[in-house]
Design a protein around this motif. Structure first.
Motif, PDB file in Angstrom:
ATOM      1  N   GLY A 131      -4.486   0.940  -1.840  1.00 17.24           N
ATOM      2  CA  GLY A 131      -4.579   0.327  -0.520  1.00 17.24           C
ATOM      3  C   GLY A 131      -3.992  -1.063  -0.605  1.00 17.24           C
ATOM      4  N   GLY A 132      -3.743  -1.661   0.483  1.00 19.76           N
ATOM      5  CA  GLY A 132      -3.184  -3.013   0.462  1.00 19.76           C
ATOM      6  C   GLY A 132      -2.534  -3.222   1.796  1.00 19.76           C
ATOM      7  N   PHE A 179     -13.749   7.834  -4.343  1.00 19.86           N
ATOM      8  CA  PHE A 179     -14.062   6.589  -5.032  1.00 19.86           C
ATOM      9  C   PHE A 179     -13.170   5.470  -4.535  1.00 19.86           C
ATOM     10  N   SER A 180     -13.588   4.263  -4.832  1.00 19.67           N
ATOM     11  CA  SER A 180     -12.823   3.080  -4.463  1.00 19.67           C
ATOM     12  C   SER A 180     -13.065   2.012  -5.520  1.00 19.67           C
ATOM     13  N   GLY A 191       0.804  -1.213   0.000  1.00 24.08           N
ATOM     14  CA  GLY A 191       0.000   0.000   0.000  1.00 24.08           C
ATOM     15  C   GLY A 191       0.844   1.274   0.000  1.00 24.08           C
ATOM     16  N   SER A 218      -7.940   4.030  -4.650  1.00 23.89           N
ATOM     17  CA  SER A 218      -8.910   4.925  -4.047  1.00 23.89           C
ATOM     18  C   SER A 218      -8.391   6.339  -4.110  1.00 23.89           C
ATOM     19  N   GLY A 219      -9.304   7.263  -3.985  1.00 22.57           N
ATOM     20  CA  GLY A 219      -8.846   8.633  -4.021  1.00 22.57           C
ATOM     21  C   GLY A 219      -9.957   9.625  -4.194  1.00 22.57           C
ATOM     22  N   VAL A 235      -6.414  -2.179  -4.766  1.00 19.53           N
ATOM     23  CA  VAL A 235      -7.580  -1.325  -4.591  1.00 19.53           C
ATOM     24  C   VAL A 235      -7.162   0.123  -4.796  1.00 19.53           C
ATOM     25  N   VAL A 246      -1.543   7.682  -7.559  1.00 17.50           N
ATOM     26  CA  VAL A 246      -2.802   7.113  -7.086  1.00 17.50           C
ATOM     27  C   VAL A 246      -2.550   6.337  -5.795  1.00 17.50           C
ATOM     28  N   LEU A 247      -3.477   6.501  -4.852  1.00 17.47           N
ATOM     29  CA  LEU A 247      -3.370   5.770  -3.594  1.00 17.47           C
ATOM     30  C   LEU A 247      -3.835   4.327  -3.821  1.00 17.47           C
ATOM     31  N   PHE A 251     -13.254  -5.605 -10.155  1.00 18.64           N
ATOM     32  CA  PHE A 251     -14.235  -6.414  -9.436  1.00 18.64           C
ATOM     33  C   PHE A 251     -15.467  -5.571  -9.157  1.00 18.64           C
ATOM     34  N   GLY A 252     -15.187  -4.291  -8.948  1.00 15.46           N
ATOM     35  CA  GLY A 252     -16.290  -3.410  -8.642  1.00 15.46           C
ATOM     36  C   GLY A 252     -15.756  -2.032  -8.371  1.00 15.46           C
ATOM     37  N   GLY A 253     -16.654  -1.095  -8.306  1.00 15.65           N
ATOM     38  CA  GLY A 253     -16.248   0.258  -7.993  1.00 15.65           C
ATOM     39  C   GLY A 253     -17.378   0.935  -7.272  1.00 15.65           C
ATOM     40  N   ASP A 301      -5.004  -7.946  -4.542  1.00 17.38           N
ATOM     41  CA  ASP A 301      -5.561  -6.966  -3.601  1.00 17.38           C
ATOM     42  C   ASP A 301      -5.251  -5.527  -4.013  1.00 17.38           C
ATOM     43  N   SER A 318     -11.778  -1.934  -6.887  1.00 12.88           N
ATOM     44  CA  SER A 318     -10.942  -3.113  -6.720  1.00 12.88           C
ATOM     45  C   SER A 318     -10.598  -3.661  -8.085  1.00 12.88           C
TER      46      SER A 318
END
Lengths: 430, 454
Positions: free
Chosen positions: B452-453, B378-379, B221, B403-404, B401, B449-450, B369-371, B399, B381
């Protein structure tokens, strides 16, 4: 219908659904729509030569076609050693409150106006949209072994959405409330939302790192969702639940007890029988951290060679599958204030984004947070933006620091306390 | 249902504006879970939607399965509209249309038996199951739906539109030592049966990816330069930006209007985002939306600048802009609300090689996978990703993901690829839940871009 099916089938089941609802809609703080909804439909299942068939229709006059479709479906079905249940008594549960079932339109409008007022007192720039739905819903299950169970419920549900824009700073909240008993609990629900908006007015900054993270009932499904998937008999039977084969093992902190309880009065998830006519029962699934059971419907139980647990649920157009009635995570001993007071620096998770995305079954979670607060020196300081939390419940819930004594119902059928994990990975922009 | 019946019911309405939508559909579904058949069935759905406006009232709505007495349903909706006092609701003018829209299908799935549909799904499922011993679970499904929508309103519009759709979806779960990984692909089209045949190679990539992810490390991350593959970039356009351009977000909210003021710069010159519900064969395509407005292209961001937004008749009237044909309903249970159709980032000029060559350490994020978005946040995967090291694609990671913050992130798009493509599937969950949409994009590079992980 049953008789017609039994001319060609060894076993048969007919599921009927009918409902009437009145819905009041507010958009952007103003009354906008009035809706009446009428629903009806019928589904059938049969076993022919041991093979299972399914069909459904929302046109209840199309009986011939339904019969033809379900028999056709059985020709292609798999062999399943499934037996529809015999009539058996279930628990007595109150889910039909006549007062609620006949709640007037004027009263629904008043409730909506009252909720908007409470939210706008907290922030006058809040734009509030609400749907209030009063429904009477009846489902009937009949089968060839003599079952005839009728479930009549009158749930009231409220969907509340708040948007507050100030410059490029946006707060959005999307929350759901439901009850099957007419009381004042909707006010507590809306006051909590107002409180969140108030807290969100102040900004705070937080650096990335490992720190204590407190999940509110609304935020805790980040941790709960993998558990819900893991306890589902379907995932256990398929061998993809990390909990499969671990019954009796201690998998989580002993503070964690998870119960599926369909016997609670006044909860829309409660009923005396499930959607397959199997009696409901209270099931403790995780007992003080120890895995004690899973949930099953008829078919999954038959495949897995175990007993159904009364957790068969269905919509009109889908065959039953295992689902929870009401999920209860048992509360702890400290108050929320006491828990917060014990945190030097940490994060309060209020609204997660991306629930259900990613590899949920593995226990991994990684969620951006649309609403989260910094806790500093034992107090909630202000809103932290652009922050995410990540971890894996099978490691991170080995130790739960505290569960609050207060609980709330969230997402309709889940009752949760606040949950403090002592150390979790938090990533921020700073 | 006969046209005369619908028109007679409309004529009898006492409301100032009345519309009727009747939907009938038949779906054939085959689903396998692991080696077990979940279901092979046919379901029938029929229902109606009526909406009325009266002067000084609000929207009165009735939805129903029993379509035998339309006049009574209109009466219910009319009474509903009168029962509430609301701000006057205006509808923007649209042309009166009359059309019977047929969608011819090559090798129409309605003429294919359940035997063949089940065999197809079973063969794909077997491909997944036999690929590797570590594949412990699968989901393979085939669904076709033939829907016919009839829409009529009191202004004289009457159209019937066929809305067929065919889908296959494959998902594999691999397990090793308590670790579980998943991979997924789907194809969804307005097309006949041939569109879902001969995809065994694609199915194998699903199984391969699920197995490969078992030994892939989780991404570390932190902030990275990220290249989104076209599918991920398409989801980004839809989720992170598209929802903000839906006028129902701004039309009653002066602060939101200020934030989304036309002419505001959102990105660099290379960025153009549009929505177009009229492109043949895509999931978000219809000749008319669910208010009878013809669909078409609407530019949202052009050369980095906000130039338009998506409207229903009501939001267009309120903001004194043109309706765009984006009043869509998930089904007869729902009123039309502002929704996207086929949303895309227009192709640019940068080749993938040029985009990646100067990235020392970055992430290549593939598929979504989705948003989810909470407007400015926003987030997403990614289904899978790769590290980028010294200008080249390196190891597979899991993993991932993203977000930002939208405003920051759009400004950080600094390269738009020359390899535009439409994704094969798409669903939008706004408000009423799953509605078919399409998303398209080329490869897109975003700085800083951030991710996550763990």
């Amino acid at each position: 219908m049953l008789d017609r099916l039994m001319q060609s089938a060894e076993q048969a089941e007919v599921f009927e659904i009918s409902s009437e609802a009145t819905k009041i809609g507010f958009t952007a703080n103003r009354l906008k729509s009035f809706e009446v909804e009428e629903t009806q439909g019928m589904a059938a299942r049969v076993l022919v030569d041991g093979k299972l068939g399914f069909a459904a229709s929302s046109d209840i006059t199309a009986v011939d076609k339904l019969v033809q479709n379900v028999l056709e479906s059985a020709r292609y079905g798999d062999q399943v050693a499934l037996r529809f249940p015999e009539p058996q008594p279930g628990p007595t549960v109150q889910v039909y409150d006549a007062q609620l079932a006949t709640l007037s339109t004027d009263r629904l409008i008043e409730m909506g106006e009252e909720m908007i007022e409470i939210v706008r007192e907290a922030d006058e720039q809040a734009s509030v949209s609400i749907d209030l739905t009063r429904r009477v819903r009846q489902t009937t299950v009949r089968n060839s072994r003599g079952v005839e169970t009728v479930a009549k419920k009158a749930p009231l549900s409220i969907m509340l959405q708040v948007e507050r824009v100030r410059g490029d700073d946006v707060v959005t909240l999307f929350e759901y409330f439901t009850t099957a008993t007419l009381d004042r609990s909707y006010r507590r629900f809306v006051r909590r939302i107002a409180e969140k908006l108030r807290l969100a007015r102040r900004a705070a900054s937080l650096s990335s790192g490992r720190m204590p993270v407190l999940f509110s009932p609304n935020g805790a499904p980040v941790l709960g969702l993998p558990i819900i998937h893991g306890l589902n008999g379907k995932n256990v039977y398929r061998g993809i639940s990390p909990m499969a084969g671990q019954e009796g093992e201690r998998l989580f902190d002993e503070r964690l007890t998870v119960v599926d309880d369909p016997t609670l009065d006044g909860r829309p998830g409660s009923s005396s029988h499930d959607d397959e006519g199997v009696p409901r029962q209270r099931n403790v699934l995780i007992d003080q951290g120890r895995l004690t059971g899973f949930i099953y419907d008829l078919k999954t139980a038959a495949l897995a060679g175990t007993e159904p647990t009364g957790n068969g649920e269905r919509g009109l157009f889908s065959p039953p599958s295992p689902a929870f009635s009401n999920i209860i995570v048992e509360a702890g001993e400290l108050s929320v204030d006491e828990i917060v007071a014990g945190i030097d620096e940490g994060l309060l998770v209020e609204s997660p984004l991306g629930l259900g995305q990613g590899n949920v079954i593995s226990g991994a979670f990684s969620n951006n947070l649309s609403l989260a607060f910094k806790i500093e020196g034992g107090k909630i300081l202000g809103r932290v933006k652009d922050v995410s939390v990540a971890g894996n419940i099978y490691q991170d819930m080995q130790h739960i620091e505290a569960l609050s004594s207060e609980s709330e119902w969230v997402y309709g059928g889940i009752q949760l306390p606040y949950m403090l994990l002592p150390e979790l990975n938090v990533v921020t922009r700073d | 249902m006969r046209r005369e019946t619908i028109e007679a019911a409309l004529r009898a309405s006492k409301a100032d504006y009345t519309e009727i939508r009747i939907e009938e559909s038949e779906s054939t579904r085959v689903a396998f879970r692991g080696p077990d058949l979940e279901t092979a069935d046919v379901v029938l759905d029929r229902g109606g939607f009526v909406r009325c406006l009266v002067h000084g009232g609000g929207w009165g709505i009735a939805t129903f399965n029993d379509v035998s007495d339309l006049k009574q349903r209109i009466e219910q909706a009319y009474e509903g509209a009168r029962a509430i006092q609301a701000e006057p609701i205006e509808l923007a003018d649209i042309p009166v249309s009359e059309e019977d829209v047929k969608v011819p299908l090559d090798n129409d799935f309605r003429h294919i038996g359940l035997t063949e549909k089940k065999s197809l799904a079973e063969a794909y499922n077997d491909t997944l199951l036999t690929f590797d011993a570590r594949i412990v679970d699968t989901h393979t499904s085939y669904v076709d739906t033939f829907k016919r929508v009839v829409f009529a309103n009191s202004e004289g519009t009457y159209f019937a539109e066929e809305r067929p759709m065919i889908n296959v979806a494959f998902s594999a779960v691999a397990r090793e030592d308590g670790d579980v990984q998943r991979a997924f692909e789907a194809i969804s089209k307005v097309a006949g049966f041939d569109a879902v045949r001969d995809h065994h190679a694609l199915v194998e990539t699903v199984a391969q990816r699920a197995v490969d992810l078992l030994s892939a490390p989780a991404v570390e991350g932190r902030r990275y330069p990220v290249i989104c593959n076209p599918r991920m970039a398409g989801v980004f356009a839809h989720e992170a930006f598209g929802h903000l351009s839906e006028a129902d977000f701004v039309y009653e909210n002066p602060q939101a209007q200020k934030m989304m003021v036309l002419g505001r710069r959102f990105g660099r010159d290379i960025l153009t985002i549009a929505d177009d519900g009229s492109i043949a064969g895509l999931r978000g395509t219809h000749k008319y939306d669910d208010e009878g407005t013809p669909t078409g292209r609407t530019d949202l961001i052009k050369d980095g600048v906000l130039v338009g937004r998506l409207h229903s008749r009501e939001t267009a009237a309120k903001m004194d802009e043109e309706p765009t044909g984006n009043g869509r309903a998930t089904g007869y249970r729902h009123p039309p609300i502002v929704r996207m159709t086929n949303t895309f980032i227009e192709g640019g000029e940068t080749s993938f090689e040029d985009m990646i060559s100067d990235i020392e350490l970055g992430v290549y994020a593939c598929d979504a996978f989705g948003g989810q978005t909470a407007l400015e946040n926003f987030s997403f995967s990614a289904a899978y990703g790769y590290m980028i090291r010294n200008g080249e694609i390196a190891e597979l990671v899991r993993d991932v993901v993203l977000s930002g913050n939208l405003f920051v992130t759009l400004q950080h798009i600094d390269a738009v690829g020359d390899d535009f493509q439409w994704a094969e599937w798409g669903r939008c969950g706004k408000g009423q839940g799953g509605l078919t949409v399409s998303m398209g994009a080329p490869h897109v590079r975003i700085q800083d871009v951030l991710i996550g992980g763990e």
